[in-house]
Design an enzyme around this catalytic site. Structure first.
Site, PDB file in Angstrom:
ATOM      1  N   SER A 133      81.856  36.639  77.045  1.00  0.00           N
ATOM      2  CA  SER A 133      82.566  35.468  75.333  1.00  0.00           C
ATOM      3  C   SER A 133      81.597  34.252  74.525  1.00  0.00           C
ATOM      4  CB  SER A 133      83.953  36.010  75.974  1.00  0.00           C
ATOM      5  OG  SER A 133      84.415  34.973  74.599  1.00  0.00           O
ATOM      6  N   LYS A 159      79.623  39.124  73.919  1.00  0.00           N
ATOM      7  CA  LYS A 159      81.272  39.096  72.406  1.00  0.00           C
ATOM      8  C   LYS A 159      80.259  37.718  71.643  1.00  0.00           C
ATOM      9  CE  LYS A 159      85.549  38.160  72.934  1.00  0.00           C
ATOM     10  NZ  LYS A 159      86.659  39.095  73.605  1.00  0.00           N
ATOM     11  N   LEU A 160      80.624  37.805  70.364  1.00  0.00           N
ATOM     12  CA  LEU A 160      80.735  36.280  69.490  1.00  0.00           C
ATOM     13  C   LEU A 160      81.703  35.593  68.731  1.00  0.00           C
ATOM     14  CD1 LEU A 160      76.702  36.803  67.982  1.00  0.00           C
ATOM     15  CD2 LEU A 160      77.370  35.712  70.529  1.00  0.00           C
ATOM     16  N   LYS A 161      81.951  34.985  69.493  1.00  0.00           N
ATOM     17  CA  LYS A 161      83.428  34.075  68.156  1.00  0.00           C
ATOM     18  C   LYS A 161      83.107  33.558  67.266  1.00  0.00           C
ATOM     19  CE  LYS A 161      86.671  33.926  71.720  1.00  0.00           C
ATOM     20  NZ  LYS A 161      87.652  33.920  71.537  1.00  0.00           N
ATOM     21  N   ASP A 187      84.690  37.658  67.454  1.00  0.00           N
ATOM     22  CA  ASP A 187      85.673  37.968  68.052  1.00  0.00           C
ATOM     23  C   ASP A 187      86.077  36.900  66.763  1.00  0.00           C
ATOM     24  OD1 ASP A 187      88.929  37.793  68.718  1.00  0.00           O
ATOM     25  OD2 ASP A 187      87.897  37.416  70.573  1.00  0.00           O
ATOM     26  N   ASN A 189      89.821  35.905  66.748  1.00  0.00           N
ATOM     27  CA  ASN A 189      90.659  34.903  66.760  1.00  0.00           C
ATOM     28  C   ASN A 189      91.844  34.466  65.604  1.00  0.00           C
ATOM     29  OD1 ASN A 189      89.064  33.635  69.870  1.00  0.00           O
ATOM     30  ND2 ASN A 189      91.220  34.507  69.801  1.00  0.00           N
ATOM     31  N   GLU A 212      87.287  41.945  66.459  1.00  0.00           N
ATOM     32  CA  GLU A 212      88.698  41.470  67.509  1.00  0.00           C
ATOM     33  C   GLU A 212      88.945  40.826  66.914  1.00  0.00           C
ATOM     34  OE1 GLU A 212      87.182  40.649  70.972  1.00  0.00           O
ATOM     35  OE2 GLU A 212      90.286  39.764  71.654  1.00  0.00           O
ATOM     36  N   ASP A 237      93.856  41.826  69.638  1.00  0.00           N
ATOM     37  CA  ASP A 237      94.040  41.197  70.376  1.00  0.00           C
ATOM     38  C   ASP A 237      94.789  40.523  70.713  1.00  0.00           C
ATOM     39  OD1 ASP A 237      94.634  39.220  72.598  1.00  0.00           O
ATOM     40  OD2 ASP A 237      92.538  38.606  72.258  1.00  0.00           O
ATOM     41  N   LYS A 261      94.796  42.710  77.355  1.00  0.00           N
ATOM     42  CA  LYS A 261      94.975  41.811  78.366  1.00  0.00           C
ATOM     43  C   LYS A 261      95.858  41.151  78.827  1.00  0.00           C
ATOM     44  CE  LYS A 261      92.575  37.644  75.638  1.00  0.00           C
ATOM     45  NZ  LYS A 261      92.410  36.838  74.503  1.00  0.00           N
ATOM     46  N   GLY A 289      89.834  38.867  78.408  1.00  0.00           N
ATOM     47  CA  GLY A 289      90.602  38.021  80.314  1.00  0.00           C
ATOM     48  C   GLY A 289      90.908  36.637  79.044  1.00  0.00           C
TER      49      GLY A 289
HETATM   50  O1  OSB Z   1      90.021  35.898  71.998  1.00  0.00           O
HETATM   51  O2  OSB Z   1      89.353  36.748  73.599  1.00  0.00           O
HETATM   52  C1  OSB Z   1      90.580  35.788  73.236  1.00  0.00           C
HETATM   53  C2  OSB Z   1      89.305  33.136  75.805  1.00  0.00           C
HETATM   54  C3  OSB Z   1      90.641  32.826  75.306  1.00  0.00           C
HETATM   55  C4  OSB Z   1      91.523  33.014  74.921  1.00  0.00           C
HETATM   56  C5  OSB Z   1      91.013  33.795  73.579  1.00  0.00           C
HETATM   57  C6  OSB Z   1      90.000  34.446  74.271  1.00  0.00           C
HETATM   58  C7  OSB Z   1      89.156  34.633  75.545  1.00  0.00           C
HETATM   59  C8  OSB Z   1      87.862  34.934  75.013  1.00  0.00           C
HETATM   60  C9  OSB Z   1      87.066  34.871  76.091  1.00  0.00           C
HETATM   61  O3  OSB Z   1      87.181  35.105  74.463  1.00  0.00           O
HETATM   62  C10 OSB Z   1      87.386  35.755  77.743  1.00  0.00           C
HETATM   63  C11 OSB Z   1      87.202  35.284  79.388  1.00  0.00           C
HETATM   64  O4  OSB Z   1      86.118  35.147  79.199  1.00  0.00           O
HETATM   65  O5  OSB Z   1      87.629  35.406  80.222  1.00  0.00           O
HETATM   66 MG    MG Z   2      90.215  38.026  71.070  1.00  0.00          MG
END
Ligand code: OSB
Ligand code: MG
Length: 366
Positions: A133, A159-161, A187, A189, A212, A237, A261, A289
């Site tokens: 990520s 995976k790009l935020k 992702d 969020n 995501e 998620d 998760k 994760g």
């Molecule tokens: O949205 O998947 C998520 C980390 C913290 C909170 C939310 C997310 C994440 C990650 C990192 O994307 C996942 C990892 O590498 O543990």
């Molecule tokens: Mg996520």
């Protein structure tokens, strides 16, 4: 199994680089560890709650408080891991806190019986492919350098935020530089609303595996509407907190992929139930994760080896986040992590390393 007592331990783990998402920037991981002690063995659980309630309503201080004040008093004197969820059911929510406690009980139970997490959960392979990520960066060149580094290390999926203002351009830049063959997903969020559907549809040109959590945590209906306007598959998620949520999302057409998760949904037993439900419904799952230490990572890798986990997860190597892990580090080999085979989690904290990062401990006799 009789539980003698429980230790709540707070640790502070500096990150190798800041990790920025649409909800905030992390520079250190503030973790609550739960250690359950029984006459035969002890077990560890890692709480995935973050310092602040920005990803979900839970946060580390709150998790510690609900464990000591409500969860531990609700546990029967003798129990096995299957009984934990049932005993804690009257207490609403707090799934991250419940997951940490149940995982510690399960770890103690499996260490005592000599069985590994992977074997107990039903792992179908001995290694899992690793995705990574990648946080939001200050510039596109900085992002391309980071992605190049991860691909060089062997990560099999990127995976790009994303967030409004950092979506189409970074995806385009990564595709232009590294080609159409790399497995790529994004992702958000929960950073968008349905009004952004036309902007999100621009991502359809880039052959992404999935998008995501584009919309808010509780927007099952709006995710279903968005799914009809995108060719890119929607993965949920934050929205999926239980097997009932997964069933609702499948029935409504809110997603075609689920990020499981274990910490978010109350533990590894519920994670397996969601895996089974999704598999029976033709919904792909992968293991997410929360910047876990080696303890949480070990259990995630075991879960990710179940047969329905058909997409690479965010199960990266320890050094993706930590210069020094508290357990022996998880390392990439040919883009994969090995599923631990020892009893329970198969890894344990190294006492000197654990002490170095510990900020507080609390012993609760049961
Ligand atoms: O949205 O998947 C998520 C980390 C913290 C909170 C939310 C997310 C994440 C990650 C990192 O994307 C996942 C990892 O590498 O543990
Ligand atoms: Mg996520």
């Amino acid at each position: 199994m009789k539980i003698t007592g429980v230790e709540l331990r707070r640790i502070a783990m500096p990150l190798v680089a800041p990790f920025r998402t649409s909800f905030g920037t992390e520079t250190a991981r503030d973790v609550l560890l739960v250690r359950v002690v029984t006459p035969d063995a002890e077990g560890w659980g890692e709480c995935v709650a973050m310092s602040e309630p920005l990803y979900s309503p839970e946060y580390v201080d709150g998790a510690a408080e609900v464990i000591r004040r409500f969860l531990l008093p609700a546990l029967p004197r003798t129990l096995d891991a299957n009984a934990v969820g049932r005993a804690l059911e009257p207490i609403k929510g707090h799934r991250m806190a419940k997951a940490a406690l149940e995982t510690a009980v399960l770890d103690a139970q499996l260490r005592a019986s000599g069985e590994s997490f992977g074997r107990f959960l039903g792992a179908a392979r001995d290694r899992v492919p690793s995705g990574v990520s990648v946080g939001i960066m200050d510039s596109i060149p900085q992002l391309l350098d980071a992605v190049e580094g991860y691909l060089g290390e062997g990560y099999v999926r990127i995976k790009l935020k994303i967030e409004p203002g950092w979506d189409v351009e970074p995806v385009r830049a990564v595709r232009e530089r590294f080609g159409d063959d790399i497995l790529l997903q994004v992702d958000a969020n929960a950073a968008y609303t349905l009004v952004d559907a036309r902007q999100l549809a621009k991502l359809d040109d880039f052959g992404l595996l999935l998008i995501e959590q584009p919309l808010a945590n509780d927007d099952f209906v709006q995710h279903a509407k968005l799914a009809k306007q995108l060719r890119t598959p929607i993965c949920l998620d934050e929205s999926i907190e239980s097997v009932e949520h997964a069933a609702a999302a499948i029935a409504l057409g809110s997603c075609s992929i689920v990020n499981i998760k274990p910490g978010r949904i109350g533990g590894y037993l519920e994670a397996r139930r969601i895996h089974d439900l999704c598999r029976a419904n033709g919904i792909a799952v992968w293991c997410g994760g929360m910047l876990e230490t080696g303890l949480g990572r070990a259990a995630n890798v075991a879960l990710a080896a179940l047969p329905g986990f058909t997409l690479p997860g965010d199960t990266s190597a320890s050094r993706r986040y930590f210069a020094t892990d508290i357990t022996e580090p998880f390392e990439l080999s040919d883009g994969h992590l090995a599923v631990p085979t020892g009893p329970g989690l198969g890894v344990a904290p190294i006492p000197a390393l654990l002490d170095e990062v510990t900020t507080a401990t609390e012993w609760i006799t049961l």
